[in-house]
Each structure stands twice: as structure tokens, then as C-alpha cells.
Design a protein around this motif. Structure first.
Motif, short mmCIF file in Angstrom:
data_model
loop_
_atom_site.label_atom_id
_atom_site.label_comp_id
_atom_site.label_asym_id
_atom_site.label_seq_id
_atom_site.Cartn_x
_atom_site.Cartn_y
_atom_site.Cartn_z
N ILE B 222 0.78 -1.25 0.00
CA ILE B 222 -0.06 0.03 0.01
C ILE B 222 0.95 1.10 0.11
O ILE B 222 1.87 1.23 0.85
CB ILE B 222 -0.76 0.03 1.20
CG1 ILE B 222 -1.86 -1.27 1.13
CG2 ILE B 222 -1.48 1.11 1.61
CD1 ILE B 222 -3.09 -1.39 2.45
N GLY B 231 5.73 6.12 4.92
CA GLY B 231 6.32 4.85 5.49
C GLY B 231 4.86 4.03 5.28
O GLY B 231 5.22 2.65 6.03
N ALA B 232 3.86 4.12 4.63
CA ALA B 232 3.02 3.23 4.65
C ALA B 232 3.33 2.08 3.90
O ALA B 232 2.68 0.82 3.98
CB ALA B 232 1.68 3.97 3.80
N ARG B 234 6.11 0.55 4.14
CA ARG B 234 7.23 -0.26 4.62
C ARG B 234 7.28 -1.67 4.64
O ARG B 234 6.23 -2.40 4.90
CB ARG B 234 7.79 0.33 6.15
CG ARG B 234 6.47 0.30 7.15
CD ARG B 234 6.86 1.12 8.42
NE ARG B 234 5.89 0.76 9.49
CZ ARG B 234 4.90 1.19 9.73
NH1 ARG B 234 4.37 2.15 8.68
NH2 ARG B 234 4.12 1.01 10.76
N VAL B 235 8.45 -2.39 4.12
CA VAL B 235 8.51 -3.83 4.52
C VAL B 235 9.77 -4.06 5.15
O VAL B 235 10.65 -3.16 5.31
CB VAL B 235 8.60 -4.21 2.94
CG1 VAL B 235 7.37 -4.09 2.19
CG2 VAL B 235 9.64 -3.46 2.30
N THR B 236 10.05 -5.27 5.29
CA THR B 236 11.07 -5.68 6.17
C THR B 236 11.95 -6.57 5.32
O THR B 236 11.50 -7.65 4.82
CB THR B 236 10.76 -6.66 7.46
OG1 THR B 236 9.88 -5.77 8.28
CG2 THR B 236 11.97 -7.06 8.36
N VAL B 241 13.75 -2.43 8.31
CA VAL B 241 12.57 -1.75 7.69
C VAL B 241 13.13 -0.96 6.41
O VAL B 241 13.93 0.00 6.50
CB VAL B 241 11.77 -0.86 8.74
CG1 VAL B 241 10.89 -0.17 8.05
CG2 VAL B 241 11.28 -1.67 9.85
N PHE B 243 11.47 1.51 2.91
CA PHE B 243 10.27 2.14 2.48
C PHE B 243 10.52 1.71 0.83
O PHE B 243 11.27 1.91 0.09
CB PHE B 243 10.45 3.55 2.54
CG PHE B 243 10.16 4.04 3.91
CD1 PHE B 243 9.97 3.25 5.02
CD2 PHE B 243 10.08 5.48 3.91
CE1 PHE B 243 9.80 3.70 6.11
CE2 PHE B 243 9.82 6.01 5.27
CZ PHE B 243 9.57 5.12 6.37
N CYS B 245 8.85 2.43 -1.73
CA CYS B 245 8.76 3.63 -2.65
C CYS B 245 10.10 4.30 -2.98
O CYS B 245 10.22 5.01 -3.98
CB CYS B 245 7.67 4.43 -2.45
SG CYS B 245 7.90 5.76 -0.90
N GLU B 260 4.92 -10.72 6.52
CA GLU B 260 4.51 -9.62 6.96
C GLU B 260 3.90 -8.55 5.83
O GLU B 260 2.93 -7.81 5.91
CB GLU B 260 5.62 -8.76 7.49
CG GLU B 260 5.21 -7.41 8.16
CD GLU B 260 6.65 -6.69 8.47
OE1 GLU B 260 7.21 -7.02 9.66
OE2 GLU B 260 7.17 -5.90 7.70
N ARG B 264 0.19 -6.92 5.87
CA ARG B 264 0.10 -5.28 5.42
C ARG B 264 -0.86 -4.87 4.25
O ARG B 264 -1.28 -3.81 4.49
CB ARG B 264 1.32 -4.42 5.56
CG ARG B 264 2.15 -4.60 6.90
CD ARG B 264 3.36 -3.84 6.91
NE ARG B 264 3.13 -2.56 6.49
CZ ARG B 264 2.87 -1.57 7.28
NH1 ARG B 264 2.61 -1.87 8.57
NH2 ARG B 264 2.71 -0.21 6.81
#
Lengths: 464, 296
Positions: B222, B231-232, B234-236, B241, B243, B245, B260, B264
Motif C-alpha cells: 500500500i 512509510g505506509a 514499509r517492508v522488512t 525496515v 520504504f 517507494c 508481513e 500489511r
């Protein structure tokens, strides 16, 4: 009339305003403004002016207000500031102009911010034209970012006769004024849009949807598009997170995301497509103005809203007025409390926040007392949404795509304090991109200084 | 305002549009994406770049109608305008910065799932223009949903098609096909690039880990602004973490926490669903009055 006391200003009732997004403070009427203005002592050496980052002729405009000459007052302010309706609302006047007001020693300082706001609102409602521009010099200057720093720099340069283009990454100009500060403090359609329109009326061209560093680079602006100088006012928009377990659970947002959805994308309004999702109990972690904005927004969206802050109330970095407003509206303050883990249910949604109680220890290097964990005091806060409001840093995109542009270890662009000149020739910078997250008015001050320096530099070069 | 220069239905619910956006077209590189906002009240929608024409100043996007916004988008016709179109966003693919001679020595396999075929195309085309032939597996639910097959064939080495129902090409999942190529047909690959639904990318990375092939994936979380300010997305990745984008969208697939990321992605799912219901069936579902527990 008691000269030591301010003319009170009307506000929406806390209970009413806690469920709407209308502006909290309703502003002075002309009579109230004239009465408040008449308290000003018109000092010979006005301290208020020295504390204003854009040095507005404060006693001069206030004397005009006192005499009911509102148009003259607006023109006085316009000489120094392009965004008076904004600054009158969001500047921390208590530590700037009003902080040094002589009346403040024994009584209450003149309400300079509220008077500035009155003049700006009055001139908007009465369509006063404030656009005086010098003849065109035919020299192009690019401004990156349309927040307070960029708008001010662009406005000043346009007045001097430069052809200015602002490049803005988002679809709407204004920077933090449109995505960050909520409607109830700063109305968008009336106040912000109008002040941006005023800057456009000076001849400034605003190109939205242009991300410098991706859509175009600074080198391209010089080499391919004929710009002679660049001002970087790209702000500090990158949110910080705590780095605690569970921070990526569903229901944890940065304050930037939450406020952008609500303010810029208008998620709270019927008919707008962007969704916003809050639970019944919201914890906002942090104690600055942005935290207050987020907590008060959450409240208005119908949630129980908590401020969770690791120091005590006395250390809250937010403006006192905002803290008061938040409390009146029903925001709950959990101070001396620090989250250590965000708990989630089996589907990955927030269902609690593990916190630890803090106490204040010895003052640190900055003079603030350091919060220290109280061993064994862990407890679980019953919340289902967490908003992280821990400050922001500059986005590295521009620096990483511009050769020779130096940044410090906090990723802030290095620029001379008086001129904004960076390590690259012809490239100036100011506002949060240089200082890290600060205030609207400091960004405006930096934009102003840079405009002056750019003018001096280009005048030398082109003898114009 | 950004003009729609052309529109084409590629398959059921999958559309292609050419958008006039000279600044974006001029800077586009493979692996990047754009964000589009239809009108004043619209949301910001991240979209795949399928192609770009720097001279014409146009960018080709492909989208599948899923939620309310993309359905609305599909109603726009040639000659109409979108309010906002910003990009190119994200980092270009790693290969853009690599040495061409070294790239020529690599055997690259692209795996495209569904509408993910669109972002694979510019990468394969970019390689083709530099004399490199990459192989491609295109996965689709059925023959009817297969897109850009001819376009892909014109720029790729071997194009393999896998359909879930066996209505065309190999019957089965893209992972079954990759395993078949490597284990039974003696194919060798140095790099796999997988773009498609998260679940597909997850299973591709599990397989390539087993097969010992480096794998790049392009994540589609998203997003709101797409410029790194919220930070919408954000992924690991590798325990850190990121971003998507600004740090992505492409990452080392073997380091991504897919579970995860998939979780999300569902954050607004029921809200999205309710909006569609409301539009199609009227005001029947709000306040959880049906006892379904609302959107919890």
C-alpha cells in the motif's frame, strides 16, 4: 479597559469542536482587533520585530489596525511576509514576537499573531491586491518544494523581477501547510489556497507532480532548462520510527501517513476515495505539535485518543496553546511512559502496547532532564491503533542525486547560515532541509535570506 | 492535467492506457512506477509502467480493475484527462547500472504473474535493445487473462506460458514450470526476476532458494505519497525496515519478509470491499448491522 489584559478571542466550544474539523479559533472582529491594537505601546526600539524571523514592521501595522486602516496594515505586512494568514495561526508567537513584548513583563503581551491573522483574513475577504512586482529581469530561478521556505523564497524573488518556477512533488502546493497541519488549525480551502494564490499572482509558476531527483535532476534544471540558480526547500518529510518489536503490525502509522491521509487526501470527508482506519483507542507516541495534531485528529474521527510521552508534561515540546486545546477536547495524556513493544493478535493487528514507566534523571548536555526507565514497571496499554510521531528527517533523494551537494550526518543539507549557499555553486537551501524539523516561520526566514543572497549573486553576474 | 492518448482492453478487466506525461517519459527507466490521481477527490494509486516513449512524451500504464478506484479509472476514455500523474518513482532496476558485457554473460529468467507481465515487459525490452535475450515465464489463471504475449515474444528469448487451468501452454503454476525447466530440461539461470502477486513472488523465492538462483522481486505494498514521506509502504528486508517507494520497489527476494508484507497489504481490504458493495448494492452494509463484526 485594562491595558495589561488581552482582548479575549472567541473559539468553538471544546465539546462541539471535538467532533468537527472546523477551525477552533474564530478570530477577532474589527472592533476587537482595534481594541487589542490600541494596547500596543508603539515602542521606539520594538523588541517584537527583532524576534520575528521575517522582521515584519509590527508596531507599524498594529498602529494601522488601531486606526481602522486595515488595507494599509495588510500592505505593511506584505512587505515582509507572503503568508500572514498562516503565520498568524501557527507561529509559536510566545517564544518569538510576543515573547519580547514589553507588556508581557507585567501583564499579557499584545496578541500580535491574532492581529496579523485578523489583517490577513480581512484583506482576503476584501480582495485586497498585494501583488507589487518589479519589472522582469528575464532570469530564471528554480525553487524546489512549495512549503513555507519555498513559497517565501519564490515570492520574494518574483517581487524582485525574477522568473520563478516552483517544483512540487505532491499534487497540491503548500508542503506541511496542506499535508501536515490539520484543518482545525489551518483551513485549507480558504487560508492556504489563498496564500498560495497570492504567491502565484506575483508571477510565480508552480509545477506540481515533479519530484526533483526522479522526474528531473538539479543538473538538468541548470543544463537543459536554463535556470540560473536553485533554492532547495524540500523540508524534512521522512518519518522516524522507534525500531521496537511489532512496529510493522497492521494499525501502526507514522503521523505523516495518518495526517496526509486526513489533511491532504481528505479521508475524513464524504466523497473522497482515500481510506483512513482507526480503532477505538488510539495511542499517539510523542509530544510535539505534530503529536498534538494527530491526537486531536484521531479524537475528531471518533476514537479515544492518548498522548504517550516519555518525559513529563513540563517538557512537552508542543506549544502550550495546542496542549491546552487538546486537553479541553478530551485527549488523555500518559506522560513518563515509553512504549517498548507493540502487541498484535493472530492476524497481525495491533491489540495492545507494552510500555514502561519512566522517571526524570539528571539534566543532559542540552539541559533537559533525561528520562530513565523504572525497572519492573512494565504494563500493557489497551490500544488498537498506534501513531508514531517521533520527528522527521530530510529525505535523502535530492542530495543523493546531486553531485557535490554536501549533507551532514543527520542528512541535513549543509548551507551557510546567512545566505543559504550550499557546497554547490548557484544552489541555495533553507528550512527543514537544512535545520531538520523546525517551525514554519524559521523556514520562511531562511527562504527570505536565500532570496536576498540569490538576488545579490545574480545581480553581480548579470548586472541587472 | 494528463491526457489519455490511447486505451486498449488487454483481457477481461485488464486495461492499457497511454498517458501524455513528457517529464515522466523523459526520465523513465525499467523497474520504476508512477502514481496517478484521477480527479479532485480521488486517491493516489501506484501503477506499473509498461512502456514509455521519450520522443512522443508518453507513458504506458497497465492496470487491472480490482477496487472502486481502478473500476472508475477504466471508465475514462481516450481524449479525457487525469488530474495528476507523477513519476517515475522508485529506483530503477539494478541491471540499469550494471556493465552490459557482464550482463550479456548472465542467463536471466523473468517470471511474470498476471498483470505483473506489464512491468516485466520494459525490463525485457531494455535488455533486448542492448542485444540480450532474456527468458520469460508468464503465469495466468487462464488463456483469456493472458496479456502482452506477442509484445513479450518480440523482445524475449524463450517465452513460456503457464495457466492454472491448462487452457494454454503449461498446466500449473509458474513455480512448477520453473522447476520443470531447470530440473528436467537442463536450463540454467543466474538470475530470476519475479513480478506479480505477493503470494506468487513468495513461492518463487522459496523455490529459487532451493535451486540456488539469485532472485529479485518487485514489491507492491500500500502506498500514499510514493516519495518516502509516510512509510505506509514499509517492508522488512533482511531484518531492516525499508520504504518500498524509495528503497525499492525491487529487493533481494530471499531477504523479504513476505508474510508481513502480505498481511500489511490487507490493511484496508474490508473498507475497500464495503465501498464496492455500497456502490453496487446501495447502503446495505455499514455499521456492521448484519452481525458480521464490521471491519474488525
Amino acid at each position: 479597559m485594562d491595558r495589561m489584559k488581552r482582548i479575549p478571542i472567541s473559539e468553538q466550544e471544546p465539546k462541539v469542536r471535538a467532533s468537527n474539523f472546523e477551525e477552533v479559533c474564530l478570530g477577532y472582529t474589527p472592533e476587537e482587533a482595534m481594541a487589542e491594537a490600541s494596547r500596543c505601546l508603539n515602542c521606539k526600539k520594538p523588541m517584537c520585530v527583532t524576534e520575528c524571523p521575517v522582521t515584519i514592521g509590527i508596531p507599524e501595522f498594529i498602529q494601522h489596525v488601531k486606526n481602522g486602516e486595515f488595507e494599509a496594515a495588510a500592505k505593511t505586512i506584505a512587505k515582509s511576509s507572503a503568508l500572514p494568514a498562516v503565520c498568524g495561526r501557527v507561529c509559536p508567537q510566545e517564544v518569538q514576537c510576543e515573547g519580547k513584548c514589553i507588556l508581557g513583563i507585567k501583564g499579557e503581551a499584545v496578541a500580535i499573531g491574532k492581529l496579523e491573522r485578523f489583517v490577513a483574513d480581512w484583506s482576503r475577504e476584501n480582495n485586497i491586491d498585494l501583488s507589487e512586482v518589479a519589472p522582469s529581469k528575464g532570469v530564471k530561478v528554480a525553487v524546489i518544494g512549495s512549503g513555507p521556505a519555498g513559497l517565501t523564497c519564490a515570492g520574494d524573488l518574483a517581487k524582485m523581477g525574477y522568473n520563478v518556477t516552483i517544483f512540487e512533488a505532491l499534487h497540491e502546493p503548500g508542503g506541511v501547510l496542506v499535508y501536515g497541519i490539520p484543518e482545525f488549525r489551518l483551513p485549507k480551502d480558504t487560508v492556504v489556497k489563498h496564500e498560495v494564490e497570492n504567491v502565484k499572482k506575483l508571477g510565480v509558476n508552480i509545477e506540481t507532480n515533479v519530484i526533483v531527483g526522479r522526474t528531473v535532476t538539479i543538473d538538468q534544471l541548470f543544463e537543459e532548462e536554463g535556470f540560473e540558480a536553485v533554492f532547495i526547500g524540500s523540508g524534512a518529510g521522512l518519518p522516524n520510527f522507534m525500531g521496537i518489536p511489532g512496529e510493522n503490525a497492521n494499525g501502526v502509522f507514522s503521523a505523516n501517513e495518518f495526517l496526509t491521509r486526513n489533511n491532504l487526501m481528505k479521508a475524513f470527508k464524504e466523497g473522497y476515495s482515500t481510506p483512513i482506519r482507526l480503532g477505538e483507542k488510539v495511542a499517539v507516541v510523542g509530544g510535539g505539535n505534530v503529536a498534538m495534531d494527530a491526537a486531536r485528529t484521531a479524537l475528531r474521527l471518533g476514537s479515544e485518543s492518548h498522548i504517550v510521552y516519555r518525559r513529563s508534561e513540563a517538557e512537552l515540546p508542543a506549544r502550550l496553546e495546542e496542549v491546552h486545546h487538546a486537553k479541553e477536547e478530551g485527549v488523555i495524556f500518559d506522560t513518563l511512559t515509553n512504549p517498548i513493544e507493540i502487541l498484535q493478535d493472530e492476524r497481525g493487528w495491533v491489540n495492545g502496547m507494552k510500555c514502561i514507566k519512566m522517571q526524570l534523571g539528571e539534566p543532559d548536555a542540552s539541559g533537559r532532564r533525561k528520562p530513565v526507565e523504572i525497572p519492573g514497571s512494565e504494563f500493557i496499554m489497551d490500544v488498537d491503533t498506534v501513531i508514531m510521531s517521533l520527528g522527521t528527517s530530510p529525505n535523502p533523494l535530492i542530495a543523493s542525486t546531486t553531485k557535490g551537494l554536501e549533507v551532514n550526518k543527520r542528512r541535513c543539507i549543509i548551507a551557510e547560515e546567512d545566505t543559504g549557499l550550499t557546497s554547490r555553486e548557484n544552489v541555495y537551501a533553507g528550512g527543514d532541509a537544512v535545520t531538520g524539523a523546525a517551525t514554519v516561520i524559521l523556514a520562511m526566514g531562511a527562504g527570505k535570506k536565500a532570496a536576498k543572497a540569490i538576488d545579490e549573486f545574480l545581480s553581480d553576474r548579470y548586472h541587472c | 492535467m494528463y491526457k489519455i492518448l490511447g486505451k486498449r482492453l488487454l483481457a477481461n478487466n485488464i486495461y492499457l492506457m497511454d498517458i501524455e506525461a513528457p517529464r515522466v517519459a523523459r526520465s523513465c527507466e525499467p523497474g520504476q512506477f508512477v502514481i496517478l490521481k484521477m480527479d479532485e477527490k480521488g486517491e493516489r494509486i501506484p501503477l506499473t509502467i509498461c512502456d514509455y516513449d521519450k520522443e512522443k512524451g508518453s507513458v504506458t500504464i497497465v492496470f487491472q480493475t480490482l477496487g472502486e478506484s481502478t473500476k472508475e479509472m477504466a471508465r475514462y476514455e481516450e481524449g479525457q484527462y487525469f488530474a495528476d500523474f507523477v513519476g517515475p518513482l522508485g529506483r530503477p532496476s539494478e541491471m540499469v547500472h550494471e556493465d552490459i558485457e557482464e550482463l550479456k554473460n548472465k542467463k536471466i529468467m523473468f517470471i511474470a504473474g498476471g498483470v505483473g507481465t506489464a512491468p516485466v515487459y520494459p525490463q525485457v525490452k531494455w535488455l533486448h535493445e542492448r542485444g540480450i535475450k532474456a527468458d520469460v515465464i508468464v503465469g495466468s489463471k487462464s488463456k483469456e487473462l493472458l496479456i502482452l504475449e506477442e509484445e513479450m515474444k518480440s523482445v524475449a528469448g524463450n517465452v513460456y506460458v503457464a495457466t492454472d487451468d491448462g487452457s494454454y501452454g503449461f498446466k500449473g503454476l509458474v513455480t512448477d514450470l520453473l522447476r520443470d525447466l531447470v530440473e528436467n530440461q537442463g536450463k540454467h539461470y543466474d538470475l530470476v526476476v519475479a513480478i506479480g502477486p505477493m503470494i506468487m513472488m513468495k513461492f518463487v523465492t522459496i523455490l529459487t532458494k532451493e535451486l540456488g538462483i539469485n532472485t529479485v522481486v518487485s514489491l507492491n505494498p500500500i502506498m500514499v505519497d510514493g516519495t518516502g514521506m509516510c512509510g505506509a509502504c514499509r517492508v522488512t528486508v533482511g531484518g531492516e525496515v525499508k520504504f518500498a517507494c524509495v528503497d525499492g520497489p525491487e529487493f533481494d527476494g530471499h531477504l523479504v519478509n513476505f508474510d508481513e508484507a502480505m498481511r500489511r497489504q490487507t490493511m484496508y481490504k474490508s473498507q475497500e470491499g464495503r465501498k464496492i458493495l455500497k456502490k453496487e448494492e446501495g447502503d446495505t452494509h455499514h455499521h456492521g448491522g448484519c452481525g458480521c463484526g464490521g471491519d474488525k
